[in-house]
Design an enzyme around this catalytic site. Structure first.
Site: not given
Ligand SMILES: Cc1cc2nc3c(=O)[nH]c(=O)nc-3n(C[C@H](O)[C@H](O)[C@H](O)COP(=O)(O)OP(=O)(O)OC[C@H]3O[C@@H](n4cnc5c(N)ncnc54)[C@H](O)[C@@H]3O)c2cc1C
Length: 231
Positions: A69, A72-74, A82, A150, A161
């Site tokens: 999880q 997923r915050h890229r 590892s 950052n 979260r």
């Molecule tokens: C309650 C909850 C349930 C979830 N359930 C699922 C699930 O069932 N399946 C699943 O796959 N994921 C799930 N997620 C994960 C969710 O989809 C996001 O991947 C995760 O929260 C990361 O968020 P983010 O992409 O905003 O963050 P980051 O990747 O840190 O990105 C931060 C911000 O940068 C911008 N950004 C980053 N990359 C790009 C890009 N390529 N193009 C355009 N803008 C970009 C966006 O504005 C983004 O909000 C869940 C998350 C939560 C909180």
């Protein structure tokens, strides 16, 4: 099982100063002593300046399930234990509270963990490399990692979260990370004032909940719109 342990290991010396120094280029301003400019930038939506502060956390006692999880915050940097180079022989594992508090479930769970530990060790003993033996390891297996975000990415992380709809383990991690920042020093505490669940994304004075199933902490956006349309 270890307790989750979170420490703020590295930080720009003064995150508010880093943010306000960046903003001073835009406004020909001098950094404030009380975080006033940072707060104004946050409220007006000029949030790119928040990217000039960096926060690094060391995290232990969390599951690989949490790792999936978190990563997923890229907009972040990660260094994770590892499972290719480190042996997970006798691995520790996280037990969800729902299982911990149910005797029958806990017995089933612990038995399965023991079976997996045995299978992993047996595979290693017959020469299977760690990178392949790890395929039997569970999501609950504990890991250790370092993450750097950052200020802007960290706020987005907290928005998602710290929400009561977030899964318990990552919510607990987010709470601990925010505590670390709050307690670090007074400048960090000023930054922490801007952090919260997504119902506070635009500041505490414009709080609303975008979720369908709200915890009730803030009025639901849907209800606000319905009320407005009825007027
Ligand atoms: C309650 C909850 C349930 C979830 N359930 C699922 C699930 O069932 N399946 C699943 O796959 N994921 C799930 N997620 C994960 C969710 O989809 C996001 O991947 C995760 O929260 C990361 O968020 P983010 O992409 O905003 O963050 P980051 O990747 O840190 O990105 C931060 C911000 O940068 C911008 N950004 C980053 N990359 C790009 C890009 N390529 N193009 C355009 N803008 C970009 C966006 O504005 C983004 O909000 C869940 C998350 C939560 C909180």
């Amino acid at each position: 099982m270890n307790e989750m342990k979170v420490t703020l290991t590295n930080i720009v010396e003064n995150p508010v100063l880093a943010i306000e120094s960046a903003a001073s280029n835009c406004y020909n301003s001098t950094p404030s002593v009380d975080g006033k400019i940072m707060k104004q930038c946050f409220k007006s939506g000029h949030q790119s300046v928040l990217e000039f502060a960096d926060f690094t956390f060391h995290i232990e006692g969390v599951s690989r399930s949490l790792l999936a999880q978190l990563t997923r915050h890229r907009i972040a940097s990660y260094a994770v234990r590892s499972q290719r180079y480190c042996s997970e022989d006798g691995f520790k594992y996280v037990t969800p509270p729902s299982i911990e508090h149910n005797k029958k479930a806990r017995n089933t769970y612990n038995q399965m963990m023991e079976m997996i530990q045995t299978a992993y060790t047996e595979l290693q003993a017959i020469g299977i490399p760690n990178e392949d033996a790890r395929f039997v390891l569970p999501n609950s297996c504990e890991t250790i990692l370092e993450v750097k975000m950052n200020g802007r990415a960290l706020m987005t992380f907290f928005n998602e979260r710290l929400c009561s709809r977030a899964q318990w383990e990552i919510r607990h991690l987010a709470e601990q990370m925010l505590e670390c920042i709050k307690n670090h020093d007074t400048q960090c505490a000023k930054f922490a004032e801007l952090c919260g669940p997504k119902c506070q994304k635009y500041g505490k004075d414009v709080a609303f909940c975008p979720e369908e199933h709200s915890c009730g902490r803030a009025p639901r956006l849907r209800d606000i719109i319905d009320t407005y349309n009825k007027q």
